[in-house]
Design a protein around this motif. Structure first.
Motif, PDB file in Angstrom:
ATOM      1  N   ILE A 104      15.273 -20.435  -5.534  1.00  0.00           N
ATOM      2  CA  ILE A 104      15.539 -21.782  -6.059  1.00  0.00           C
ATOM      3  C   ILE A 104      14.999 -22.825  -5.087  1.00  0.00           C
ATOM      4  CG2 ILE A 104      17.367 -23.458  -6.542  1.00  0.00           C
ATOM      5  CD1 ILE A 104      18.960 -21.113  -7.797  1.00  0.00           C
ATOM      6  N   LYS A 105      15.328 -22.668  -3.824  1.00  0.00           N
ATOM      7  CA  LYS A 105      14.864 -23.612  -2.800  1.00  0.00           C
ATOM      8  C   LYS A 105      13.337 -23.661  -2.754  1.00  0.00           C
ATOM      9  CE  LYS A 105      15.239 -24.588   2.139  1.00  0.00           C
ATOM     10  NZ  LYS A 105      15.821 -24.142   3.422  1.00  0.00           N
ATOM     11  N   GLY A 106      12.711 -22.508  -2.777  1.00  0.00           N
ATOM     12  CA  GLY A 106      11.252 -22.448  -2.711  1.00  0.00           C
ATOM     13  C   GLY A 106      10.574 -23.064  -3.925  1.00  0.00           C
ATOM     14  N   HIS A 107      11.091 -22.778  -5.108  1.00  0.00           N
ATOM     15  CA  HIS A 107      10.484 -23.326  -6.316  1.00  0.00           C
ATOM     16  C   HIS A 107      10.672 -24.839  -6.409  1.00  0.00           C
ATOM     17  CE1 HIS A 107       9.855 -19.200  -7.514  1.00  0.00           C
ATOM     18  NE2 HIS A 107       9.148 -19.620  -8.545  1.00  0.00           N
ATOM     19  N   LYS A 108      11.820 -25.345  -5.976  1.00  0.00           N
ATOM     20  CA  LYS A 108      12.027 -26.800  -5.943  1.00  0.00           C
ATOM     21  C   LYS A 108      11.022 -27.455  -4.993  1.00  0.00           C
ATOM     22  CE  LYS A 108      16.927 -27.188  -7.125  1.00  0.00           C
ATOM     23  NZ  LYS A 108      18.273 -27.548  -6.616  1.00  0.00           N
ATOM     24  N   LYS A 109      10.863 -26.851  -3.830  1.00  0.00           N
ATOM     25  CA  LYS A 109       9.920 -27.371  -2.829  1.00  0.00           C
ATOM     26  C   LYS A 109       8.491 -27.347  -3.377  1.00  0.00           C
ATOM     27  CE  LYS A 109       8.311 -26.431   1.861  1.00  0.00           C
ATOM     28  NZ  LYS A 109       8.417 -25.518   3.015  1.00  0.00           N
ATOM     29  N   ASP A 110       8.122 -26.239  -4.019  1.00  0.00           N
ATOM     30  CA  ASP A 110       6.773 -26.111  -4.574  1.00  0.00           C
ATOM     31  C   ASP A 110       6.526 -27.131  -5.677  1.00  0.00           C
ATOM     32  OD1 ASP A 110       6.327 -24.016  -2.840  1.00  0.00           O
ATOM     33  OD2 ASP A 110       6.625 -22.456  -4.351  1.00  0.00           O
ATOM     34  N   ALA A 111       7.484 -27.301  -6.587  1.00  0.00           N
ATOM     35  CA  ALA A 111       7.317 -28.257  -7.687  1.00  0.00           C
ATOM     36  C   ALA A 111       7.115 -29.667  -7.143  1.00  0.00           C
ATOM     37  CB  ALA A 111       8.514 -28.207  -8.627  1.00  0.00           C
ATOM     38  N   LYS A 112       7.898 -30.020  -6.142  1.00  0.00           N
ATOM     39  CA  LYS A 112       7.782 -31.352  -5.533  1.00  0.00           C
ATOM     40  C   LYS A 112       6.423 -31.526  -4.850  1.00  0.00           C
ATOM     41  CE  LYS A 112      10.199 -34.443  -2.367  1.00  0.00           C
ATOM     42  NZ  LYS A 112      11.363 -34.605  -1.479  1.00  0.00           N
ATOM     43  N   ALA A 113       6.002 -30.510  -4.117  1.00  0.00           N
ATOM     44  CA  ALA A 113       4.714 -30.584  -3.415  1.00  0.00           C
ATOM     45  C   ALA A 113       3.539 -30.623  -4.386  1.00  0.00           C
ATOM     46  CB  ALA A 113       4.569 -29.391  -2.464  1.00  0.00           C
ATOM     47  N   ASP A 143      -1.689 -29.684 -12.282  1.00  0.00           N
ATOM     48  CA  ASP A 143      -1.043 -30.140 -13.518  1.00  0.00           C
ATOM     49  C   ASP A 143      -0.728 -28.975 -14.457  1.00  0.00           C
ATOM     50  OD1 ASP A 143      -1.083 -32.727 -12.567  1.00  0.00           O
ATOM     51  OD2 ASP A 143      -2.812 -33.344 -13.769  1.00  0.00           O
ATOM     52  N   LYS A 144      -1.556 -27.946 -14.432  1.00  0.00           N
ATOM     53  CA  LYS A 144      -1.283 -26.748 -15.233  1.00  0.00           C
ATOM     54  C   LYS A 144      -0.200 -25.891 -14.594  1.00  0.00           C
ATOM     55  CE  LYS A 144      -5.918 -26.446 -17.190  1.00  0.00           C
ATOM     56  NZ  LYS A 144      -7.198 -25.721 -17.144  1.00  0.00           N
ATOM     57  N   SER A 145      -0.112 -25.928 -13.277  1.00  0.00           N
ATOM     58  CA  SER A 145       0.831 -25.083 -12.553  1.00  0.00           C
ATOM     59  C   SER A 145       2.252 -25.636 -12.508  1.00  0.00           C
ATOM     60  CB  SER A 145       0.338 -24.871 -11.121  1.00  0.00           C
ATOM     61  OG  SER A 145      -0.904 -24.206 -11.133  1.00  0.00           O
ATOM     62  N   ILE A 146       2.392 -26.938 -12.520  1.00  0.00           N
ATOM     63  CA  ILE A 146       3.724 -27.549 -12.422  1.00  0.00           C
ATOM     64  C   ILE A 146       4.669 -27.040 -13.507  1.00  0.00           C
ATOM     65  CG2 ILE A 146       5.009 -29.724 -12.576  1.00  0.00           C
ATOM     66  CD1 ILE A 146       2.598 -31.006 -11.055  1.00  0.00           C
ATOM     67  N   PRO A 147       4.271 -27.009 -14.775  1.00  0.00           N
ATOM     68  CA  PRO A 147       5.198 -26.485 -15.791  1.00  0.00           C
ATOM     69  C   PRO A 147       5.561 -25.010 -15.576  1.00  0.00           C
ATOM     70  CG  PRO A 147       3.417 -27.700 -16.836  1.00  0.00           C
ATOM     71  CD  PRO A 147       3.061 -27.556 -15.386  1.00  0.00           C
ATOM     72  N   VAL A 148       4.639 -24.245 -15.034  1.00  0.00           N
ATOM     73  CA  VAL A 148       4.919 -22.828 -14.755  1.00  0.00           C
ATOM     74  C   VAL A 148       5.978 -22.716 -13.659  1.00  0.00           C
ATOM     75  CG1 VAL A 148       3.941 -20.655 -13.929  1.00  0.00           C
ATOM     76  CG2 VAL A 148       2.624 -22.105 -15.487  1.00  0.00           C
ATOM     77  N   VAL A 149       5.816 -23.473 -12.600  1.00  0.00           N
ATOM     78  CA  VAL A 149       6.783 -23.453 -11.500  1.00  0.00           C
ATOM     79  C   VAL A 149       8.148 -23.917 -12.001  1.00  0.00           C
ATOM     80  CG1 VAL A 149       7.375 -24.449  -9.245  1.00  0.00           C
ATOM     81  CG2 VAL A 149       5.030 -23.753  -9.718  1.00  0.00           C
ATOM     82  N   LYS A 150       8.182 -24.962 -12.811  1.00  0.00           N
ATOM     83  CA  LYS A 150       9.452 -25.460 -13.349  1.00  0.00           C
ATOM     84  C   LYS A 150      10.098 -24.447 -14.281  1.00  0.00           C
ATOM     85  CE  LYS A 150       8.695 -30.394 -12.806  1.00  0.00           C
ATOM     86  NZ  LYS A 150       8.632 -31.698 -13.478  1.00  0.00           N
TER      87      LYS A 150
END
Length: 66
Positions: free
Chosen positions: A21-30, A48-55
């Motif tokens: 959870i911590k890692g994915h939140k950090k990645d989405a923000k970055a 822009d294509k990756s953000i929805p996947v990470v979320k």
């Protein structure tokens, strides 16, 4: 690694999920910040294509926590 290796069962599961959870939140923000800042169209497109996947992954991980 040593901390996680010392855990077993539900302790390991809970620590792993918390880390994901911590890692994915950090990645989405970055990813979002870099997408806004970059001038490179290819990088922006990738982000822009990756953000929805990470979320989406983040939502799945949060559901596992419950």
């Amino acid at each position: 690694v040593d901390k996680m290796a010392a855990l077993t069962g539900s302790e390991f599961d809970n620590a792993y999920i918390a880390a994901m959870i911590k890692g994915h939140k950090k990645d989405a923000k970055a990813f979002k910040a870099e997408s806004t800042a970059t001038q490179d169209a290819d990088i922006k497109s990738f982000l822009d294509k990756s953000i929805p996947v990470v979320k989406s992954h983040l939502q799945h991980i949060k559901a596992m926590k419950k």
